[in-house]
Design an enzyme around this catalytic site. Structure first.
Site, PDB file in Angstrom:
ATOM      1  N   CYS B  71       0.825  -1.213   0.000  1.00  0.00           N
ATOM      2  CA  CYS B  71       0.000   0.000   0.000  1.00  0.00           C
ATOM      3  C   CYS B  71       0.856   1.259   0.000  1.00  0.00           C
ATOM      4  O   CYS B  71       0.377   2.334  -0.285  1.00  0.00           O
ATOM      5  CB  CYS B  71      -0.990  -0.015   1.158  1.00  0.00           C
ATOM      6  SG  CYS B  71      -0.269  -0.460   2.712  1.00  0.00           S
ATOM      7  N   GLU B 135       8.841  -0.721  10.783  1.00  0.00           N
ATOM      8  CA  GLU B 135       7.658  -1.594  10.806  1.00  0.00           C
ATOM      9  C   GLU B 135       8.022  -2.922  10.140  1.00  0.00           C
ATOM     10  O   GLU B 135       8.750  -2.954   9.155  1.00  0.00           O
ATOM     11  CB  GLU B 135       6.459  -0.904  10.150  1.00  0.00           C
ATOM     12  CG  GLU B 135       6.663  -0.479   8.701  1.00  0.00           C
ATOM     13  CD  GLU B 135       6.179  -1.516   7.726  1.00  0.00           C
ATOM     14  OE1 GLU B 135       5.586  -2.498   8.180  1.00  0.00           O
ATOM     15  OE2 GLU B 135       6.423  -1.342   6.527  1.00  0.00           O
ATOM     16  N   GLN B 137       6.263  -5.399   8.620  1.00  0.00           N
ATOM     17  CA  GLN B 137       5.530  -6.073   7.536  1.00  0.00           C
ATOM     18  C   GLN B 137       6.278  -6.095   6.212  1.00  0.00           C
ATOM     19  O   GLN B 137       6.191  -7.059   5.467  1.00  0.00           O
ATOM     20  CB  GLN B 137       4.164  -5.413   7.295  1.00  0.00           C
ATOM     21  CG  GLN B 137       3.109  -5.823   8.291  1.00  0.00           C
ATOM     22  CD  GLN B 137       3.020  -4.814   9.411  1.00  0.00           C
ATOM     23  OE1 GLN B 137       4.028  -4.189   9.763  1.00  0.00           O
ATOM     24  NE2 GLN B 137       1.856  -4.638   9.976  1.00  0.00           N
ATOM     25  N   GLN B 141       6.369  -8.788   2.951  1.00  0.00           N
ATOM     26  CA  GLN B 141       5.820  -8.457   1.636  1.00  0.00           C
ATOM     27  C   GLN B 141       6.871  -8.636   0.548  1.00  0.00           C
ATOM     28  O   GLN B 141       6.585  -9.141  -0.536  1.00  0.00           O
ATOM     29  CB  GLN B 141       5.303  -7.013   1.648  1.00  0.00           C
ATOM     30  CG  GLN B 141       4.042  -6.851   2.490  1.00  0.00           C
ATOM     31  CD  GLN B 141       3.767  -5.405   2.856  1.00  0.00           C
ATOM     32  OE1 GLN B 141       4.683  -4.571   2.897  1.00  0.00           O
ATOM     33  NE2 GLN B 141       2.511  -5.095   3.147  1.00  0.00           N
ATOM     34  N   GLU B 213     -13.451  -0.281  17.011  1.00  0.00           N
ATOM     35  CA  GLU B 213     -12.370  -1.051  16.404  1.00  0.00           C
ATOM     36  C   GLU B 213     -11.072  -0.895  17.191  1.00  0.00           C
ATOM     37  O   GLU B 213     -10.353  -1.855  17.433  1.00  0.00           O
ATOM     38  CB  GLU B 213     -12.167  -0.545  14.977  1.00  0.00           C
ATOM     39  CG  GLU B 213     -11.414  -1.496  14.094  1.00  0.00           C
ATOM     40  CD  GLU B 213     -11.198  -0.897  12.720  1.00  0.00           C
ATOM     41  OE1 GLU B 213     -10.133  -1.132  12.155  1.00  0.00           O
ATOM     42  OE2 GLU B 213     -12.098  -0.178  12.222  1.00  0.00           O
ATOM     43  N   MET B 214     -10.811   0.357  17.617  1.00  0.00           N
ATOM     44  CA  MET B 214      -9.597   0.645  18.384  1.00  0.00           C
ATOM     45  C   MET B 214      -9.563  -0.153  19.679  1.00  0.00           C
ATOM     46  O   MET B 214      -8.535  -0.715  20.065  1.00  0.00           O
ATOM     47  CB  MET B 214      -9.563   2.136  18.735  1.00  0.00           C
ATOM     48  CG  MET B 214      -9.212   3.015  17.595  1.00  0.00           C
ATOM     49  SD  MET B 214      -7.444   3.030  17.392  1.00  0.00           S
ATOM     50  CE  MET B 214      -7.077   4.556  18.222  1.00  0.00           C
ATOM     51  N   ALA B 215     -10.718  -0.183  20.354  1.00  0.00           N
ATOM     52  CA  ALA B 215     -10.808  -0.894  21.619  1.00  0.00           C
ATOM     53  C   ALA B 215     -10.524  -2.376  21.402  1.00  0.00           C
ATOM     54  O   ALA B 215      -9.804  -3.011  22.170  1.00  0.00           O
ATOM     55  CB  ALA B 215     -12.191  -0.706  22.214  1.00  0.00           C
TER      56      ALA B 215
END
Lengths: 272, 443
Positions: B71, B135, B137, B141, B213-215
């Site tokens: 991305c 990061e 990831q 990838q 979503e954060m929670a």
């Protein structure tokens, strides 16, 4: 004797340096080396006291010099023991410098020869001294844990200092170990005072004589008793317990030094 | 292509030139050069990647190729003998397939070649070129992209070696620097803080207020760092709370039960859309007494806030809102940037090593190395033989030495000839690499 004392100071000093480097660098090897150095120092320290005991024929805690040597010895001993059992490496950055300071102070105070009297040769006296010093060492470490707690708590509350936040252990852990020190210290303090009373009964014929040291010892004991009571009954923990541990130790220090220098009493003979 | 001469000075057929560092080219766009709208448009799906690689394989100007599409970046890595032609092929393919005007694409595209390209690949792998430095990831990838290319056989000797070096460099960066060390996500920072308050998170009770979503993310992090914990979910819509609680083996409660729950919960994560405070100071104070002042940690990730910030003044209660957590991360991000200086050094070292290997693929150094290797063997063997034959005269010895030299020369004649010209359209680098391996020239 002073050369042995010098070796001890050197070992403790290096150990203190190791622990302080550990605080900043956070490398495992630092606190391991520091612990090793402190253990070595403690072995020499024990040998020194044992030798003095043998040479003098009584437990060497009859003047300020000897008392400080024993106080430092108890402090390292208790720290090494606790550290062996719990992962509280960071406390070394408090205990090692403190032990160093105590021994340097002992080094600077001249050892005044004391005429040995039969009064010194009592098992109760030896018990009284050793147990009281173990209590003082535990309570000194409780104060250290309390100070570290306060620093860490402040870091978390104010959200400002990441330096300490990263390096110091969790609040719960500090609180629990502090409590452990207090319990150990308070128990030994109680036993130490009782042996003291018994000894006083044997020497002076009375348990309690309103001596300044006795009064201050009682005040110190009451502070710690209050702390424990508060914790058990109304759940005084965290910040309040930490502050109490520091206050209690301040009272203890006054009982130890302040009374000797500022007030008078029958402990004079031992600590001047 | 250049005209070479053989040992006798005769002109030879047109042969491939040796490998040149500038054959390695990377072109693409990333988060620094292109806006997200363009990156979205450019992104390659798995099928598109395959189709593109198959097409590139057919292009005569492209030797090896692979495509990395995430991305934050779309990059084509290739080995070519004709850089401008290869770039043209790829650009026209992309503008055509993705329906982007060349004038629109061109200013965003960067092209690196030679050691710049190698450096770029290594930096990407080591997560030094990422939007969030360190990061993890990107490495996965990149490995995935490489695997796709290897399956299609669109990579060869050079890219294979380059990517393997990139992976090992990235691993070294990760183990030798603190680049991936500190928390840089909010939920992770919350867990780290919780660990500074509580000795262990095992057996603690977590109260989730609001099922955002954060929670959920924070709860996932918390669950991952403990062996066992109790989860309570309070949500305005009870059924949503039940569903979320079910996912994490928790229990749903009503909003009205919150004040009572404060007595038992240890960590409270709040993320409701409520405009007013959900928990007030007056609710917490009595709760602290009945929980015997055991610490209570509030994580407020709602905007506007759910937890009265004054609760932070109550002893043994700690409140962190989203800004505080972000503040905690900020320093970690700065730390990562400091660590990245170390990482850059490691990457540069790897670039130098790779370049050395690459340049050894040239014909002349390989033949010299071969000669030296055989020379060393013969010299050693001659010395042994001479020791066993003390009767030899100096002239005899010289004759032996001359013989040895001529053996080397004759023995290497054909291999050297072959290496200089393995035949039209054959990849010289492959043979050179093979020779170096066969004779173990790079210990």
């Amino acid at each position: 004797m002073s050369s042995l004392l010098f070796v001890i100071i050197l070992l403790y000093l290096l150990s203190a340096a190791g622990y302080i480097i550990f605080l900043f660098a956070q490398k495992e090897v630092c606190h391991r080396v520091a612990y090793g150095l402190m253990t070595a120092g403690f072995v020499v320290h024990t040998a020194l006291i044992g030798f003095e005991f043998y040479r003098l024929g009584y437990f060497p805690a009859q003047n300020l010099h000897q008392t400080l040597v024993v106080a430092g010895w108890a402090l390292t001993g208790v720290f090494l023991l606790i550290k062996y059992r719990y992962r509280l490496n960071i406390l070394g950055a408090y205990a090692a410098p403190l032990a160093t300071i105590v021994i340097i102070a002992a080094f600077c105070v001249p050892s005044v020869a004391v005429a040995p009297t039969p009064m010194f040769k009592s098992l109760w006296l030896v018990l009284h001294i050793v147990i009281i010093f173990i209590a003082e060492a535990s309570l000194a470490l409780a104060c250290g844990a309390g100070l570290i707690y306060l620093v860490q708590e402040n870091a978390i509350k104010t959200k400002s200092s990441r330096f300490f936040l990263k390096r110091l252990p969790s609040l719960e852990f500090l609180d629990r170990t502090g409590y452990l020190f207090i319990v150990t210290g308070f128990t030994s303090l109680t036993i130490g005072l009782i042996t003291g009373f018994i000894y006083a009964q044997l020497v002076w014929g009375k348990f309690w004589s309103w001596d300044n040291k006795e009064i201050w010892s009682m005040i110190t004991w009451l502070i710690y008793a209050a702390l424990l009571h508060g914790r058990l009954v109304s759940g005084w923990r965290g910040r309040r317990a930490a502050i109490m541990a520091v206050i209690g130790f301040a009272a203890l220090l006054f009982t130890f030094f302040g009374v000797n220098f500022l007030l008078e009493g029958h402990h004079d003979a031992f600590t001047k | 292509m250049t005209l070479l001469q053989n040992d006798n000075g005769d002109p030879m057929i047109l042969a491939e030139p040796g490998p040149d560092l500038s054959d390695i080219v990377v072109l693409g766009v990333n988060h620094k050069t292109a806006a997200v709208e363009l990156r979205e448009k450019l992104a390659f799906s798995a099928e598109e990647t395959e189709a593109a690689l198959k097409l590139f394989q057919k292009a005569p100007s492209i030797r090896e190729a692979m495509i990395l599409s995430t991305c934050n970046r779309v990059e084509v890595l290739l080995v070519t003998k004709n850089k401008s032609l290869a770039i043209d092929t790829i650009s026209s393919f992309i503008t055509e397939k993705k329906a982007i005007a060349p004038a629109h694409l061109k200013p965003c595209v960067y092209v690196h070649s030679g050691s710049q390209a190698i450096l770029h690949v290594f930096r990407v792998a080591a997560s030094l070129d990422s939007m969030m430095i360190g990061e993890p990831q990107i490495l996965g990838q990149l490995k995935e992209a490489f695997k796709t290319a290897v399956t299609l056989k669109s990579t060869g000797l050079i890219l294979n070696r380059l990517l393997h070096k990139a992976f090992s460099t990235a691993k070294r960066v990760r183990t030798e620097t603190g680049i991936g060390g500190h928390a840089v996500s909010i939920s992770y920072a919350a867990v780290e803080l919780a660990k500074k308050i509580f000795d262990t998170l095992d057996g603690k009770t977590i109260l989730l207020i609001g099922a955002g979503e954060m929670a959920e993310l924070a709860v996932e992090h918390l669950i991952r760092s403990t062996a066992s914990m109790n989860l309570l979910v309070a949500n305005r819509t009870f059924s949503v709370g039940v569903a979320l609680a079910g996912r994490f083996r928790g229990r749903a409660i009503h909003l009205e039960e919150i004040p009572e729950t404060l007595k038992t919960a240890d960590i409270i994560i709040s993320s409701t859309g409520s405009p007013a405070y959900v928990i007030s100071k007056d609710q917490v104070k009595p709760a602290m007494r009945s929980r015997k002042h055991r610490p209570l940690f509030f994580i407020d990730i709602a905007v506007p806030r759910d937890i009265d910030p004054d609760i932070n003044r109550i002893p043994n209660a700690y409140v962190y809102d989203i800004d505080d957590l972000q503040g905690a991360i900020r320093e970690n991000i700065e730390n990562r940037n400091a660590e990245s200086i170390k990482a850059e050094r490691i990457v540069e070292e790897s670039v130098i090593k790779f370049t050395e290997w690459y340049q050894s693929l040239d014909v002349v150094p390989t033949i010299i190395d071969l000669r030296e290797k055989l020379g060393a063997i013969l010299t050693a063997e001659l010395a042994k033989t001479f020791q066993a034959l003390p009767l030899l005269t100096e002239t005899d010895r010289q004759a032996f030495e001359r013989m040895a030299e001529s053996v080397i020369k004759k023995a290497l004649h054909d291999p050297a000839r072959f290496l200089k010209n393995p035949g039209a359209h054959r990849n010289k680098a492959v043979y050179l690499d093979f020779t170096r391996k066969l004779f173990h020239l790079d210990p």
